[in-house]
Design an enzyme around this catalytic site. Structure first.
Site, short mmCIF file in Angstrom:
data_model
loop_
_atom_site.label_atom_id
_atom_site.label_comp_id
_atom_site.label_asym_id
_atom_site.label_seq_id
_atom_site.Cartn_x
_atom_site.Cartn_y
_atom_site.Cartn_z
N ARG A 114 0.82 -1.23 0.00
CA ARG A 114 0.00 0.00 0.00
C ARG A 114 0.84 1.27 0.00
NH1 ARG A 114 -3.00 -3.08 3.47
NH2 ARG A 114 -4.83 -3.97 2.44
N LYS A 136 3.49 11.62 -12.32
CA LYS A 136 2.69 10.59 -13.00
C LYS A 136 3.52 9.33 -13.13
CE LYS A 136 -0.18 13.08 -16.32
NZ LYS A 136 -0.38 13.17 -17.78
N GLU A 178 11.47 16.75 -26.53
CA GLU A 178 10.70 17.28 -25.38
C GLU A 178 11.31 18.60 -24.89
OE1 GLU A 178 7.85 16.20 -24.58
OE2 GLU A 178 7.79 14.13 -25.31
N LYS A 212 8.17 22.59 -17.20
CA LYS A 212 7.23 21.55 -16.77
C LYS A 212 6.80 21.78 -15.32
CE LYS A 212 5.90 16.79 -16.71
NZ LYS A 212 6.05 15.42 -17.12
N GLU A 222 -3.98 17.61 -14.16
CA GLU A 222 -4.31 17.73 -15.58
C GLU A 222 -5.77 18.09 -15.83
OE1 GLU A 222 -2.19 14.90 -17.91
OE2 GLU A 222 -3.34 15.35 -19.70
N ARG A 226 -2.07 21.75 -17.59
CA ARG A 226 -1.14 20.64 -17.80
C ARG A 226 -1.28 20.06 -19.22
NH1 ARG A 226 1.05 16.31 -13.30
NH2 ARG A 226 2.41 15.24 -14.73
N ASN A 230 0.90 18.53 -23.71
CA ASN A 230 0.54 17.60 -24.79
C ASN A 230 0.76 18.21 -26.17
OD1 ASN A 230 -0.20 15.80 -22.89
ND2 ASN A 230 -2.40 16.18 -23.07
N HIS A 233 1.63 16.18 -29.18
CA HIS A 233 1.49 14.76 -28.80
C HIS A 233 0.26 14.08 -29.41
CE1 HIS A 233 4.82 15.58 -26.24
NE2 HIS A 233 4.81 14.37 -25.72
N HIS A 237 1.33 10.78 -30.99
CA HIS A 237 0.84 9.44 -30.64
C HIS A 237 0.24 8.73 -31.85
CE1 HIS A 237 0.51 10.85 -26.21
NE2 HIS A 237 1.64 10.22 -26.42
N HIS A 249 9.44 7.89 -29.90
CA HIS A 249 8.44 8.84 -29.40
C HIS A 249 8.83 10.30 -29.73
CE1 HIS A 249 5.54 10.64 -26.64
NE2 HIS A 249 6.53 11.32 -26.10
N1 LIG Z 1 5.50 9.93 -16.25
C1 LIG Z 1 5.50 10.88 -17.15
O1 LIG Z 1 5.06 12.00 -16.91
C2 LIG Z 1 6.09 10.59 -18.50
C3 LIG Z 1 6.35 11.64 -19.39
C4 LIG Z 1 6.95 11.33 -20.60
C5 LIG Z 1 7.27 10.02 -20.92
N2 LIG Z 1 6.99 9.03 -20.02
C6 LIG Z 1 7.34 7.62 -20.30
O2 LIG Z 1 8.76 7.53 -20.41
C7 LIG Z 1 9.06 6.36 -21.16
C8 LIG Z 1 10.21 6.65 -22.09
O3 LIG Z 1 11.33 7.02 -21.33
P1 LIG Z 1 12.80 6.98 -21.97
O4 LIG Z 1 12.77 7.65 -23.28
O5 LIG Z 1 13.73 7.43 -20.94
O6 LIG Z 1 12.96 5.42 -22.31
P2 LIG Z 1 13.73 4.24 -21.57
O7 LIG Z 1 13.51 4.27 -20.13
O8 LIG Z 1 13.36 3.01 -22.32
O9 LIG Z 1 15.26 4.58 -21.86
C9 LIG Z 1 15.74 4.57 -23.17
C10 LIG Z 1 16.92 3.65 -23.36
O10 LIG Z 1 18.07 4.33 -22.91
C11 LIG Z 1 18.78 3.52 -21.98
N3 LIG Z 1 19.40 4.46 -21.04
C12 LIG Z 1 18.77 5.33 -20.23
N4 LIG Z 1 19.66 6.09 -19.60
C13 LIG Z 1 20.88 5.70 -20.00
C14 LIG Z 1 22.20 6.12 -19.70
N5 LIG Z 1 22.46 7.16 -18.90
N6 LIG Z 1 23.22 5.45 -20.27
C15 LIG Z 1 22.99 4.42 -21.13
N7 LIG Z 1 21.77 4.00 -21.47
C16 LIG Z 1 20.72 4.64 -20.91
C17 LIG Z 1 17.77 2.58 -21.39
O11 LIG Z 1 18.37 1.40 -20.94
C18 LIG Z 1 16.86 2.34 -22.59
O12 LIG Z 1 17.39 1.34 -23.41
C19 LIG Z 1 7.78 5.96 -21.88
O13 LIG Z 1 7.27 4.79 -21.29
C20 LIG Z 1 6.84 7.12 -21.62
O14 LIG Z 1 5.48 6.72 -21.54
C21 LIG Z 1 6.41 9.30 -18.82
#
Ligand SMILES: NC(=O)c1ccc[n+]([C@@H]2O[C@H](COP(=O)([O-])OP(=O)(O)OC[C@H]3O[C@@H](n4cnc5c(N)ncnc54)[C@H](O)[C@@H]3O)[C@@H](O)[C@H]2O)c1
Length: 339
Positions: A114, A136, A178, A212, A222, A226, A230, A233, A237, A249
């Site tokens: 929890r 989020k 971004e 942000k 949101e 917020r 988007n 996006h 998407h 992405h």
């Molecule tokens: N929570 C939110 O508000 C929010 C906002 C935007 C995106 N997201 C989510 O974020 C995710 C994408 O995140 P991402 O782009 O970081 O992808 P990811 O976490 O898959 O990382 C991308 C790749 O880079 C590698 N990597 C990361 N940092 C590294 C480093 N310092 N050195 C070597 N390799 C490294 C990882 O192993 C992976 O292979 C999606 O699932 C998306 O939905 C969430």
């Protein structure tokens, strides 16, 4: 630089890695950390983390890298592993990784026993400027992305931009989209810098986080502002879906931003110069290439039901730099009513 969000801080500093131990002690009195990370990062940082976090006993929970890990299956595996490792309610989870690790580990932290406290240590550019900020967290379902989740704030977000040195170039570009979005919706000086430079400094990272942070503080759940985040996006998407997620992405969002700007120009909302300037910037930074993707090929993906088709969408247009506008009831010319 320390930025405050509600009751926690975002700390951004070069070489903060070597001060992680102290920083964590400020928010946690226990002696054990449960570090959730992915297999790529584990290979590169296991020993470094053990050295840096020398005051703590570390338990690693390692997930496969990639979006597929934001699933019910991996969620269950991580929770079971934490329980088998005897995690207790007052013990801390550390999300060390990109957005996938952050979203999954934050959701695990919000739900296992929890709720246990957690810390975000973002390692990708996207995670530093976007996913680790705003609380989020969640996972995907076969029906779509981010369909199960929570608003769950970490105890602290620790950002060391030097971790980006090991980030693959494609992933850097992904995050850059971004950063450019943050520049368009909230801080033009980021774009001025990127017109002349390819690599960010800590200053632009901080500025992007600030954009942000300010928006999230105004509208944490949101309801209104917020949605500015988007920008680009809706079509981003749609483009990801069209290519069955084989396109990154950030690249999809880059094309999505140009489609949103172009639509804005056609409707007399956006200045033509803004579209031209952003197009030149995205081409220069190799986030998009010509011929550009065009709206009509993706419009059929952006409404999920007939009601949306007839009522129109909420859509973010830009009237000028730093001036996003949410328009309601937006209908697109090329909307495919048969989809
Ligand atoms: N929570 C939110 O508000 C929010 C906002 C935007 C995106 N997201 C989510 O974020 C995710 C994408 O995140 P991402 O782009 O970081 O992808 P990811 O976490 O898959 O990382 C991308 C790749 O880079 C590698 N990597 C990361 N940092 C590294 C480093 N310092 N050195 C070597 N390799 C490294 C990882 O192993 C992976 O292979 C999606 O699932 C998306 O939905 C969430």
């Amino acid at each position: 630089m320390n930025l405050k969000v509600d009751n926690y801080e975002i700390i951004i500093k070069e070489n903060l890695f070597f001060d992680f131990d102290n920083q964590i002690k400020k928010v946690y009195t226990g002696d054990k950390l449960f570090i959730v990370t992915d297999d790529n990062l584990f290979k590169v940082y296991e020993e470094k983390l053990k050295n840096a976090l020398h005051s703590f006993k570390l338990e690693f929970v390692v997930i496969p890298s990639g979006e597929n890990s934001k699933s019910m299956k991996i969620y269950e595996k991580v929770v079971s592993e934490l329980i088998r490792k005897h995690i207790r309610r007052n013990q801390m989870i550390v999300a060390f990784g990109g957005g996938v690790v952050g979203d999954l580990a934050g959701f695990v932290a919000g739900t296992v026993l929890r709720g246990v406290p957690f810390i975000q240590i973002p390692t990708s550019l996207l995670a530093m400027v976007d996913s680790s900020i705003g609380g989020k967290v969640g996972i995907d379902l076969p029906e779509g992305k981010n369909l199960v989740g929570l608003f769950n704030n970490p105890k602290v977000v620790l950002i060391d931009p030097n971790l980006l040195q090991t980030l693959p170039v494609d992933e850097y570009r992904n995050g850059l989209a971004e950063v450019i979005k943050a520049g368009i919706i909230g801080d033009y000086s980021i774009l001025e810098y990127l017109k002349k430079h390819d690599k960010l400094t800590i200053n632009e990272i901080i500025k992007s986080i600030e954009v942000k942070r300010k928006i999230v503080l105004k509208d944490p759940f949101e309801k209104n502002e917020r949605m500015y985040l988007n920008f680009g996006h809706t079509f981003g998407h749609a483009i990801e879906r069209h290519f069955d997620y084989a396109i990154k992405h950030g690249i999809a969002v880059a094309y999505g931003m140009l489609i949103a700007l172009d639509e804005g120009v056609k409707r007399g909302i956006t200045k033509k110069e803004l579209y031209e300037e952003i197009k030149a910037l995205l081409l220069r930074l190799k986030l998009v290439k010509e011929p550009l993707l065009v709206m009509k090929d993706f419009v059929s993906y952006i409404a999920s039901d007939k009601k949306q088709l007839s009522d129109g969408l909420r859509f973010v247009f830009m009237s000028d730099y730093e001036k996003p506008e949410i328009h309601k009831g937006v209908i697109f010319d090329a909307w495919n009513y048969t989809k």
